[in-house]
Design a protein around this motif. Structure first.
Motif, PDB file in Angstrom:
ATOM      1  N   THR A   1      42.209  53.502  34.608  1.00  0.00           N
ATOM      2  CA  THR A   1      41.220  54.443  35.121  1.00  0.00           C
ATOM      3  C   THR A   1      40.165  53.710  35.932  1.00  0.00           C
ATOM      4  O   THR A   1      39.944  52.506  35.764  1.00  0.00           O
ATOM      5  CB  THR A   1      40.522  55.216  33.987  1.00  0.00           C
ATOM      6  N   SER A   2      39.510  54.455  36.808  1.00  0.00           N
ATOM      7  CA  SER A   2      38.446  53.916  37.659  1.00  0.00           C
ATOM      8  C   SER A   2      37.305  54.919  37.679  1.00  0.00           C
ATOM      9  O   SER A   2      37.482  56.061  38.124  1.00  0.00           O
ATOM     10  CB  SER A   2      38.986  53.684  39.078  1.00  0.00           C
ATOM     11  N   ASN A   3      36.146  54.498  37.173  1.00  0.00           N
ATOM     12  CA  ASN A   3      34.996  55.394  37.065  1.00  0.00           C
ATOM     13  C   ASN A   3      33.705  54.643  37.394  1.00  0.00           C
ATOM     14  O   ASN A   3      33.711  53.419  37.550  1.00  0.00           O
ATOM     15  CB  ASN A   3      34.893  55.963  35.643  1.00  0.00           C
ATOM     16  N   ALA A   4      32.607  55.382  37.473  1.00  0.00           N
ATOM     17  CA  ALA A   4      31.312  54.772  37.806  1.00  0.00           C
ATOM     18  C   ALA A   4      30.200  55.353  36.954  1.00  0.00           C
ATOM     19  O   ALA A   4      30.223  56.544  36.609  1.00  0.00           O
ATOM     20  CB  ALA A   4      30.984  54.996  39.285  1.00  0.00           C
ATOM     21  N   VAL A   5      29.249  54.510  36.609  1.00  0.00           N
ATOM     22  CA  VAL A   5      27.996  54.983  36.030  1.00  0.00           C
ATOM     23  C   VAL A   5      26.926  54.864  37.108  1.00  0.00           C
ATOM     24  O   VAL A   5      26.903  53.890  37.864  1.00  0.00           O
ATOM     25  CB  VAL A   5      27.595  54.200  34.765  1.00  0.00           C
ATOM     26  N   CYS A   6      26.068  55.870  37.175  1.00  0.00           N
ATOM     27  CA  CYS A   6      25.092  55.960  38.268  1.00  0.00           C
ATOM     28  C   CYS A   6      23.689  56.146  37.710  1.00  0.00           C
ATOM     29  O   CYS A   6      23.187  57.277  37.608  1.00  0.00           O
ATOM     30  CB  CYS A   6      25.453  57.123  39.192  1.00  0.00           C
ATOM     31  N   PRO A   7      23.044  55.057  37.306  1.00  0.00           N
ATOM     32  CA  PRO A   7      21.709  55.180  36.722  1.00  0.00           C
ATOM     33  C   PRO A   7      20.621  55.285  37.779  1.00  0.00           C
ATOM     34  O   PRO A   7      20.776  54.838  38.921  1.00  0.00           O
ATOM     35  CB  PRO A   7      21.560  53.882  35.933  1.00  0.00           C
ATOM     36  N   ALA A   8      19.504  55.869  37.354  1.00  0.00           N
ATOM     37  CA  ALA A   8      18.269  55.765  38.119  1.00  0.00           C
ATOM     38  C   ALA A   8      17.718  54.355  37.879  1.00  0.00           C
ATOM     39  O   ALA A   8      18.456  53.458  37.476  1.00  0.00           O
ATOM     40  CB  ALA A   8      17.289  56.848  37.670  1.00  0.00           C
ATOM     41  N   PHE A   9      16.438  54.135  38.125  1.00  0.00           N
ATOM     42  CA  PHE A   9      15.880  52.787  37.992  1.00  0.00           C
ATOM     43  C   PHE A   9      16.009  52.278  36.558  1.00  0.00           C
ATOM     44  O   PHE A   9      15.630  52.952  35.601  1.00  0.00           O
ATOM     45  CB  PHE A   9      14.409  52.776  38.415  1.00  0.00           C
ATOM     46  N   VAL A  10      16.544  51.061  36.441  1.00  0.00           N
ATOM     47  CA  VAL A  10      16.784  50.432  35.140  1.00  0.00           C
ATOM     48  C   VAL A  10      15.799  49.285  34.953  1.00  0.00           C
ATOM     49  O   VAL A  10      15.439  48.594  35.912  1.00  0.00           O
ATOM     50  CB  VAL A  10      18.233  49.902  35.060  1.00  0.00           C
ATOM     51  N   ARG A  11      15.383  49.071  33.720  1.00  0.00           N
ATOM     52  CA  ARG A  11      14.432  47.996  33.433  1.00  0.00           C
ATOM     53  C   ARG A  11      15.140  46.636  33.536  1.00  0.00           C
ATOM     54  O   ARG A  11      15.735  46.154  32.574  1.00  0.00           O
ATOM     55  CB  ARG A  11      13.821  48.172  32.044  1.00  0.00           C
ATOM     56  N   THR A  12      15.087  46.044  34.726  1.00  0.00           N
ATOM     57  CA  THR A  12      15.756  44.767  34.996  1.00  0.00           C
ATOM     58  C   THR A  12      14.844  43.900  35.859  1.00  0.00           C
ATOM     59  O   THR A  12      13.870  44.393  36.440  1.00  0.00           O
ATOM     60  CB  THR A  12      17.076  44.986  35.762  1.00  0.00           C
ATOM     61  N   PRO A  13      15.159  42.622  35.996  1.00  0.00           N
ATOM     62  CA  PRO A  13      14.382  41.775  36.907  1.00  0.00           C
ATOM     63  C   PRO A  13      14.385  42.303  38.345  1.00  0.00           C
ATOM     64  O   PRO A  13      13.387  42.167  39.055  1.00  0.00           O
ATOM     65  CB  PRO A  13      15.103  40.427  36.810  1.00  0.00           C
TER      66      PRO A  13
ATOM     67  N   ILE B   1      38.527  50.141  34.870  1.00  0.00           N
ATOM     68  CA  ILE B   1      37.669  49.586  35.909  1.00  0.00           C
ATOM     69  C   ILE B   1      36.437  50.478  36.010  1.00  0.00           C
ATOM     70  O   ILE B   1      36.554  51.698  36.214  1.00  0.00           O
ATOM     71  CB  ILE B   1      38.399  49.502  37.261  1.00  0.00           C
ATOM     72  N   VAL B   2      35.267  49.881  35.829  1.00  0.00           N
ATOM     73  CA  VAL B   2      34.016  50.635  35.816  1.00  0.00           C
ATOM     74  C   VAL B   2      33.053  49.995  36.800  1.00  0.00           C
ATOM     75  O   VAL B   2      32.848  48.782  36.786  1.00  0.00           O
ATOM     76  CB  VAL B   2      33.370  50.642  34.407  1.00  0.00           C
ATOM     77  N   ALA B   3      32.474  50.809  37.664  1.00  0.00           N
ATOM     78  CA  ALA B   3      31.465  50.329  38.599  1.00  0.00           C
ATOM     79  C   ALA B   3      30.085  50.743  38.120  1.00  0.00           C
ATOM     80  O   ALA B   3      29.888  51.885  37.683  1.00  0.00           O
ATOM     81  CB  ALA B   3      31.714  50.900  39.997  1.00  0.00           C
ATOM     82  N   VAL B   4      29.152  49.819  38.186  1.00  0.00           N
ATOM     83  CA  VAL B   4      27.752  50.171  37.959  1.00  0.00           C
ATOM     84  C   VAL B   4      27.176  50.492  39.319  1.00  0.00           C
ATOM     85  O   VAL B   4      26.825  49.598  40.101  1.00  0.00           O
ATOM     86  CB  VAL B   4      26.974  49.037  37.266  1.00  0.00           C
ATOM     87  N   ALA B   5      27.121  51.772  39.608  1.00  0.00           N
ATOM     88  CA  ALA B   5      26.648  52.245  40.903  1.00  0.00           C
ATOM     89  C   ALA B   5      25.180  52.657  40.779  1.00  0.00           C
ATOM     90  O   ALA B   5      24.382  51.899  40.229  1.00  0.00           O
ATOM     91  CB  ALA B   5      27.542  53.387  41.394  1.00  0.00           C
ATOM     92  N   SER B   6      24.828  53.859  41.218  1.00  0.00           N
ATOM     93  CA  SER B   6      23.424  54.244  41.250  1.00  0.00           C
ATOM     94  C   SER B   6      23.323  55.730  41.579  1.00  0.00           C
ATOM     95  O   SER B   6      24.270  56.309  42.141  1.00  0.00           O
ATOM     96  CB  SER B   6      22.693  53.425  42.325  1.00  0.00           C
ATOM     97  N   THR B   7      22.181  56.319  41.258  1.00  0.00           N
ATOM     98  CA  THR B   7      21.939  57.674  41.766  1.00  0.00           C
ATOM     99  C   THR B   7      21.972  57.672  43.294  1.00  0.00           C
ATOM    100  O   THR B   7      22.264  58.699  43.910  1.00  0.00           O
ATOM    101  CB  THR B   7      20.586  58.214  41.275  1.00  0.00           C
ATOM    102  N   ALA B   8      21.736  56.499  43.896  1.00  0.00           N
ATOM    103  CA  ALA B   8      21.822  56.378  45.358  1.00  0.00           C
ATOM    104  C   ALA B   8      23.258  56.500  45.856  1.00  0.00           C
ATOM    105  O   ALA B   8      23.487  56.566  47.058  1.00  0.00           O
ATOM    106  CB  ALA B   8      21.233  55.047  45.811  1.00  0.00           C
ATOM    107  N   SER B   9      24.219  56.550  44.944  1.00  0.00           N
ATOM    108  CA  SER B   9      25.601  56.835  45.332  1.00  0.00           C
ATOM    109  C   SER B   9      25.781  58.306  45.695  1.00  0.00           C
ATOM    110  O   SER B   9      26.794  58.681  46.288  1.00  0.00           O
ATOM    111  CB  SER B   9      26.557  56.498  44.184  1.00  0.00           C
ATOM    112  N   HIS B  10      24.794  59.131  45.323  1.00  0.00           N
ATOM    113  CA  HIS B  10      24.897  60.582  45.541  1.00  0.00           C
ATOM    114  C   HIS B  10      23.821  61.130  46.465  1.00  0.00           C
ATOM    115  O   HIS B  10      24.069  62.132  47.153  1.00  0.00           O
ATOM    116  CB  HIS B  10      24.804  61.305  44.191  1.00  0.00           C
TER     117      HIS B  10
END
Length: 240
Positions: free
Chosen positions: A163-175, A121-130
């Motif tokens: 397992t349960s983990n998260a990725v925490c990106p900064a701004f991503v090139r998306t709509p 299980i993977v969450a797409v979170a954010s640097t705003a998670s921290h």
């Protein structure tokens, strides 16, 4: 042996599509979940309509899919406002979409993983998670909550093969980021992309494929010893 299924919420967006393609290339049959079931040019990816903030729709979705081995909680939204101007409606919408959906969908598919003795299980979170930032009260709270869901779940599934983990990106090139760029430019007259890119030492926006690569690692056999972690994608600004 049946083909393993990967479920990706927010599957029609920029990050979601990149994650779907990456998991399909890894051999998964991918269920791309969104409010408007989108079309895909890959027969390994099937679109499913579901509002992941609605418990009944989530339960119905879970009833349609079996052999789910990977779940990517990617559905999300963002709205900005000064702290004093943050509304209850905006708060509720972002907490429901960014955090509660991760709870509901994980609850729906966890029994399949427990029965199989394996799951990711993977969450797409954010640097705003921290960390917090100006004008993002509700968003920051929702992403902190999302990471809390990830960590609490990790504690419960430890040693089970899940397992349960998260990725925490900064701004991503998306709509979604394109809308933020347009808003910055309309309000300030400044280069919106440059303003967002300067928020991290990387000096550019993160590409969706880079997020998908991080998700694919957490979803892999090799990441079986990694649980309850958040991987920050920002070029080194946050060193946690």
């Amino acid at each position: 042996m049946s083909v393993r299924v990967a479920v990706v919420t927010g599957g029609s967006g920029g990050i979601g599509r990149a994650v779907c393609r990456r998991l399909a290339a890894s051999g998964y049959a991918v269920a791309a979940v969104s409010r408007a079931a989108a079309a895909y040019d890959d027969d390994r990816i099937t679109g499913f309509h579901c509002d992941v903030t609605d418990p009944e729709q989530v339960a119905e979705l879970a009833g349609k899919l079996d052999s789910v081995a990977v779940l990517v909680n990617n559905a999300g939204m963002a709205d900005t406002a000064r702290f004093e101007k943050t509304t209850v409606d905006s708060w509720d919408a972002q907490l429901r979409t960014n955090a509660m959906s991760a709870l509901l969908v994980s609850q729906a598919f966890l029994p399949q993983m427990r029965a199989a003795g394996w799951g990711r299980i993977v969450a797409v979170a954010s640097t705003a998670s921290h960390v917090g930032a100006r004008y993002t009260t509700a968003y920051t709270a929702s992403k902190h909550a999302m990471l809390g869901v990830v960590r609490a779940l990790a504690a419960e599934v430890a040693g089970s093969g899940i397992t349960s983990n998260a990725v925490c990106p900064a701004f991503v090139r998306t709509p979604m980021t394109d809308r933020s760029i347009a808003l910055i430019e309309s309000r300030t007259g400044k280069d919106g992309e440059k303003a967002l890119a300067s928020a991290s030492p990387l000096g550019r926006l993160i590409e969706p494929a880079e997020v998908a690569g991080a998700v694919a690692y957490f979803a892999s056999e090799e990441a079986g010893c990694v649980n309850g972690q958040s991987l920050v994608l920002d070029g080194g600004g946050l060193q946690l």
